[in-house]
Structures are given as structure tokens and as C-alpha cells.
Design an enzyme around this catalytic site. Structure first.
Site, PDB file in Angstrom:
ATOM      1  CB  CYS A 112      -0.983  -0.067   1.339  1.00 25.08           C
ATOM      2  SG  CYS A 112      -1.845  -1.450   1.087  1.00 25.08           S
ATOM      3  CG  HIS A 258      -3.236   3.296   2.006  1.00 23.17           C
ATOM      4  ND1 HIS A 258      -3.665   2.964   0.502  1.00 23.17           N
ATOM      5  CD2 HIS A 258      -3.453   2.502   2.516  1.00 23.17           C
ATOM      6  CE1 HIS A 258      -4.040   1.826   0.601  1.00 23.17           C
ATOM      7  NE2 HIS A 258      -3.741   1.289   1.813  1.00 23.17           N
ATOM      8  CG  ASN A 288      -6.447  -1.249   1.375  1.00 25.17           C
ATOM      9  OD1 ASN A 288      -5.586  -0.881   0.160  1.00 25.17           O
ATOM     10  ND2 ASN A 288      -5.819  -1.555   2.437  1.00 25.17           N
TER      11      ASN A 288
HETATM   12  N1  COA Z   1     -18.052  -9.017   9.826  1.00 23.31           N
HETATM   13  C1  COA Z   1     -18.564  -9.379  11.245  1.00 23.31           C
HETATM   14  N2  COA Z   1     -17.622  -9.643  12.327  1.00 23.31           N
HETATM   15  C2  COA Z   1     -16.108  -9.548  11.929  1.00 23.31           C
HETATM   16  C3  COA Z   1     -15.814  -9.459  10.480  1.00 23.31           C
HETATM   17  C4  COA Z   1     -16.870  -9.164   9.734  1.00 23.31           C
HETATM   18  N3  COA Z   1     -16.687  -8.884   8.195  1.00 23.31           N
HETATM   19  N4  COA Z   1     -14.440  -9.423  10.420  1.00 23.31           N
HETATM   20  C5  COA Z   1     -13.936  -9.497  11.904  1.00 23.31           C
HETATM   21  N5  COA Z   1     -15.179  -9.773  12.581  1.00 23.31           N
HETATM   22  C6  COA Z   1     -15.229 -10.060  13.949  1.00 23.31           C
HETATM   23  C7  COA Z   1     -14.084 -10.595  14.602  1.00 23.31           C
HETATM   24  O1  COA Z   1     -13.998 -12.138  14.339  1.00 23.31           O
HETATM   25  C8  COA Z   1     -14.075 -10.263  15.991  1.00 23.31           C
HETATM   26  O2  COA Z   1     -15.001 -11.076  16.742  1.00 23.31           O
HETATM   27  P1  COA Z   1     -14.711 -11.575  17.987  1.00 23.31           P
HETATM   28  O3  COA Z   1     -14.550 -10.342  18.995  1.00 23.31           O
HETATM   29  O4  COA Z   1     -15.595 -12.351  18.544  1.00 23.31           O
HETATM   30  O5  COA Z   1     -13.259 -12.200  17.925  1.00 23.31           O
HETATM   31  C9  COA Z   1     -14.664  -8.835  16.004  1.00 23.31           C
HETATM   32  O6  COA Z   1     -15.357  -8.638  14.680  1.00 23.31           O
HETATM   33  C10 COA Z   1     -13.701  -7.571  16.352  1.00 23.31           C
HETATM   34  O7  COA Z   1     -12.550  -8.055  15.082  1.00 23.31           O
HETATM   35  P2  COA Z   1     -11.544  -6.863  15.069  1.00 23.31           P
HETATM   36  O8  COA Z   1     -10.507  -7.632  14.076  1.00 23.31           O
HETATM   37  O9  COA Z   1     -10.642  -6.684  16.464  1.00 23.31           O
HETATM   38  O10 COA Z   1     -12.274  -5.780  14.604  1.00 23.31           O
HETATM   39  P3  COA Z   1     -11.736  -4.164  14.357  1.00 23.31           P
HETATM   40  O11 COA Z   1     -12.685  -3.340  14.933  1.00 23.31           O
HETATM   41  O12 COA Z   1     -10.589  -4.307  14.559  1.00 23.31           O
HETATM   42  O13 COA Z   1     -12.083  -4.102  12.758  1.00 23.31           O
HETATM   43  C11 COA Z   1     -10.765  -4.350  10.778  1.00 23.31           C
HETATM   44  C12 COA Z   1     -11.398  -5.104  11.901  1.00 23.31           C
HETATM   45  C13 COA Z   1     -10.345  -5.219  10.022  1.00 23.31           C
HETATM   46  C14 COA Z   1     -11.876  -3.550   9.966  1.00 23.31           C
HETATM   47  C15 COA Z   1      -9.865  -3.215  11.143  1.00 23.31           C
HETATM   48  O14 COA Z   1      -8.958  -3.879  12.019  1.00 23.31           O
HETATM   49  C16 COA Z   1      -8.814  -2.686  10.263  1.00 23.31           C
HETATM   50  O15 COA Z   1      -9.446  -1.898   9.495  1.00 23.31           O
HETATM   51  N6  COA Z   1      -7.800  -2.885  10.505  1.00 23.31           N
HETATM   52  C17 COA Z   1      -6.621  -2.202   9.451  1.00 23.31           C
HETATM   53  C18 COA Z   1      -6.653  -3.099   8.227  1.00 23.31           C
HETATM   54  C19 COA Z   1      -5.871  -2.460   7.231  1.00 23.31           C
HETATM   55  O16 COA Z   1      -6.088  -1.323   6.883  1.00 23.31           O
HETATM   56  N7  COA Z   1      -5.321  -3.315   6.381  1.00 23.31           N
HETATM   57  C20 COA Z   1      -4.380  -2.861   5.225  1.00 23.31           C
HETATM   58  C21 COA Z   1      -3.371  -1.895   5.944  1.00 23.31           C
HETATM   59  S1  COA Z   1      -2.456  -1.046   4.472  1.00 23.31           S
END
Ligand code: COA
Length: 340
Positions: A112, A258, A288
Site C-alpha cells: 500500500c 492511503h 483498499n
Molecule cells: N463481519 C462481522 N464480524 C467480523 C468481521 C466481519 N466482516 N470481521 C471480523 N469480525 C469480527 C471478529 O471475528 C471479531 O470477533 P470476536 O471479537 O468475536 O473475536 C470482531 O469482529 C472484532 O474483530 P477485530 O478485527 O478486532 O475488529 P476491528 O474493530 O479491529 O475491525 C478491521 C477490523 C479489519 C476493519 C480493522 O482492524 C482494520 O481496518 N484494520 C486495518 C486493516 C488495514 O488497514 N489493512 C491494510 C493496511 S494497508
């Protein structure tokens, strides 16, 4: 004084196939509300009919050349982390298909951060007298690297391409890119990675390694940790480059970050002290798109008048590696079409 790379053309392209959150809900244990509220994404584009990254790159490259009014360039550089093949690079094929001649052409992999790393690399080619003009493209068909069954990653990534034509110029003219801030943290490489397919883990009966687990072919992501690293690194990198440029935060007319998650973009802008109306976003419609992310925003904003000649632009990216980078420029007088 060393020559600067100046933006002379801009183009971006999105594949037509749209995947909505509703489409994902029909195959994944998720909800439209969860995806939109946690990421800001409502839909994303996906390659179809056998199209791959080079196909997207050619489309964006055509538009950038047209925008620059050029038929040829001295070099073609492709930033991608979803190459058509592990060998060879895609850039020579892009150069051939664009008919720009037997010019220097290579790929660059920085996930990215690819667009900012690539701008710095192309600026180097120009400063070192290797090229007078460079077509630089960020293109990704990263949907092909994401496990369609994984609700944690499938909603986030999308496909697309954006390109700029850079020409030799002087540092004080509009469109001149720089200074830069680039950085990396390989200790956290595993937080965002595709395990198999490279030299460490290949699948081949002959190599005695034909039992690579399916998930290793796809991206794995420690979302929460990545989120925190992105906030810290993007904020620090943006501040560093502003210092290097001698710009105050109040000088920034547009912060083009980004597009990984709208909450990351909003929080980084808040931490920097940049008002949200100066932060263009298209993540709701494309997700993304890795190295294509920043030029897709630039092209849409330029086409719809949100980015105007003379605007002072700060660009900051963060991604796998980990890697990050920032640069600044005063927006030049270029004309392009919106990728939407
Ligand atoms: N739908 C429903 N629930 C989901 C899910 C989805 N699509 N994806 C994950 N969950 C659940 C998880 O299993 C977790 O459940 P649990 O608490 O029972 O274990 C819960 O949601 C929270 O997961 P978590 O990963 O901690 O959520 P979050 O609030 O951090 O959001 C992202 C997840 C991926 C959206 C967030 O962490 C994020 O955007 N991170 C950065 C990713 C990124 O930018 N990547 C590229 C970098 S360039």
C-alpha cells in the site's frame, strides 16, 4: 540543483464489476452494517473475465499518457503487489501494449506504500539522468490474493489502477514532487502477509512441498495491530515530510492518504490537525486498492474540481512490510477523467 520530477499527466481506471456489501453478505458471516461502520466501505471493484493487473495498468497508463499529451516516455515503472506472474515483471508488457517503445521497464513491490515509494524511485530516475519522462503506474488485482471465504479480509480489498506521467522539471514549479519521507519495519512483516508462492514456500510435487495449506495462498492480516501501526506511522511520516518541506499543517489544502479504512484516515487527519473537508476519500466505493489507492483519489478529485491547480497536497501511505511514506507537491494544471 538536482532536477525534480514534475507531474505532467494523470489517469486512473476501475474494472466495471462492482461487489457490494450485500453481495458479500450472501456468502460470508457478516452484515452490511458491520462492514460499513468498521471500514467505511460500501462496495469495491473486482477484475472479471480473466483480466489481471497488467490489463488495469494499461488502461490507466493510456489515460495518463493522453492527459500528458505524450505517445512515448523513457521508462515505465509499475508498482504492484498483485503481479500477473511472479516472473517476469509486468512493466515490460505494459510498455509493449502501450506502444511506447523498447524502454526501461520494471516493477516495484511496496504494497500500500507502493505509490509513494514509486514516486520517489521515479524521481530518482529523473534526477540521475536515466530518464526525462517516466510513466509510473500503481495497479492491483489484489482481490485475487484475498480468500473469498475470509470475512476479515474479503470486504476490505478492491482492484483498480492509477498512473502519472512524470517529466524532468525544476523544484519550484507546480507539480514538482518532494521532499519525501520513507520508512519500514520488517520486524512486523508477518502482520500482513501472503505466506506461499515465493521462494520460502512454494507448492510443487517435485520440490516435495505440495501440501501448502489453502489459507497460505491468501493474505493474512492482524487487523487490529495493523490499525494501530497505521495510525502511528502515517501521522509521524506526514509530520516529518511537512517539516522537511517547511510547510505548516495549515498550509495543507488536501491530505490525500492511503484509503485503508475511513477510521484510519479520519483519525490521522485529526491527529495532524487537518480538517476533514480537506481529506478526499473514495474508500466507500473502491475499498483498499493498495498501490492504486492514492492515484485513484487524485484522479477523481482532479476531475471533479476538488483538487485545483495551486492546491498544496500532502500524500501519505502505509502498508505491508511494514512500510510507509509521505511526500508533498503543489498541484499542477493537469486535466484527466474520473475513474468512476
Ligand atoms: N463481519 C462481522 N464480524 C467480523 C468481521 C466481519 N466482516 N470481521 C471480523 N469480525 C469480527 C471478529 O471475528 C471479531 O470477533 P470476536 O471479537 O468475536 O473475536 C470482531 O469482529 C472484532 O474483530 P477485530 O478485527 O478486532 O475488529 P476491528 O474493530 O479491529 O475491525 C478491521 C477490523 C479489519 C476493519 C480493522 O482492524 C482494520 O481496518 N484494520 C486495518 C486493516 C488495514 O488497514 N489493512 C491494510 C493496511 S494497508
Amino acid at each position: 540543483m538536482a532536477a525534480s520530477a514534475v507531474i505532467a499527466g494523470l489517469g486512473a481506471w476501475l474494472p466495471p464489476s462492482v461487489v457490494t456489501n450485500g453481495d458479500l453478505c450472501s456468502r460470508l458471516d457478516t452484515t452490511e452494517e458491520w462492514i460499513e461502520s468498521r471500514t467505511g466501505i460500501r462496495e469495491r471493484r473486482e477484475v472479471s473475465d480473466g483480466a489481471a493487473t497488467v490489463d488495469l495498468a494499461v488502461k490507466a497508463g493510456e489515460r495518463a499518457l493522453k492527459s500528458a499529451g505524450l505517445r512515448s516516455v523513457d521508462a515505465v515503472v509499475l508498482a504492484t503487489t498483485s503481479p500477473d506472474r511472479t516472473c517476469p515483471a509486468g512493466a515490460p508488457e505494459v510498455a509493449s501494449r502501450l506502444g511506447v517503445g523498447a524502454v526501461a521497464a520494471f516493477d516495484l513491490t511496496s504494497a500500500c506504500s507502493g505509490f509513494v515509494y514509486g514516486l520517489a524511485t521515479c524521481a530518482g530516475l529523473i534526477a540521475a539522468d536515466v530518464a526525462e519522462t517516466v510513466l509510473f503506474i500503481g495497479a492491483e488485482a489484489f482481490s485475487t490474493f484475498v480468500n473469498p471465504e475470509d470475512r476479515a479480509t474479503a470486504p476490505i480489498f478492491g482492484d483498480g489502477a492509477g498512473a502519472v506521467v512524470l517529466r524532468r522539471g525544476s523544484p519550484d514549479e507546480p507539480g514538482a514532487i518532494g521532499p519525501f519521507d520513507l520508512g519500514s519495519d520488517g520486524e512486523n512483516a508477518d502482520l500482513l502477509a501472503v505466506a506461499a508462492g515465493g521462494s520460502r514456500q512454494r507448492a510443487s510435487t517435485r520440490l516435495g512441498n505440495d501440501d501448502v495449506p489453502t489459507e497460505d495462498w491468501y493474505l493474512s492480516m492482524a487487523g487490529r495491530a495493523i490499525f494501530q501501526h497505521a495510525l502511528a506511522r502515517m501521522t509521524a511520516s506526514a509530520n516529518t515530510v511537512l517539516d522537511r518541506a517547511g510547510w505548516a499543517v495549515a498550509d495543507v489544502d488536501r491530505f490525500v492518504g492511503h484509503q485503508a479504512n475511513i477510521r484510519i484516515l479520519t483519525s490521522v487527519a485529526q491527529r495532524l490537525g487537518i480538517a476533514q473537508d480537506r481529506v478526499p476519500a473514495n474508500i466507500d466505493r473502491v475499498g483498499n486498492t493498495l498501490a492504486a489507492s492514492i492515484p485513484l483519489v487524485l484522479a477523481e478529485s482532479c476531475a471533479n474540481g476538488h483538487l485545483r491547480p495551486g492546491d498544496r497536497v500532502l500524500m501519505t501511505a502505509f502498508g505491508a512490510g511494514l512500510s510507509w511514506g509521505s511526500t508533498v507537491l503543489v498541484w499542477p494544471d493537469v486535466v484527466t477523467t474520473s475513474p468512476f
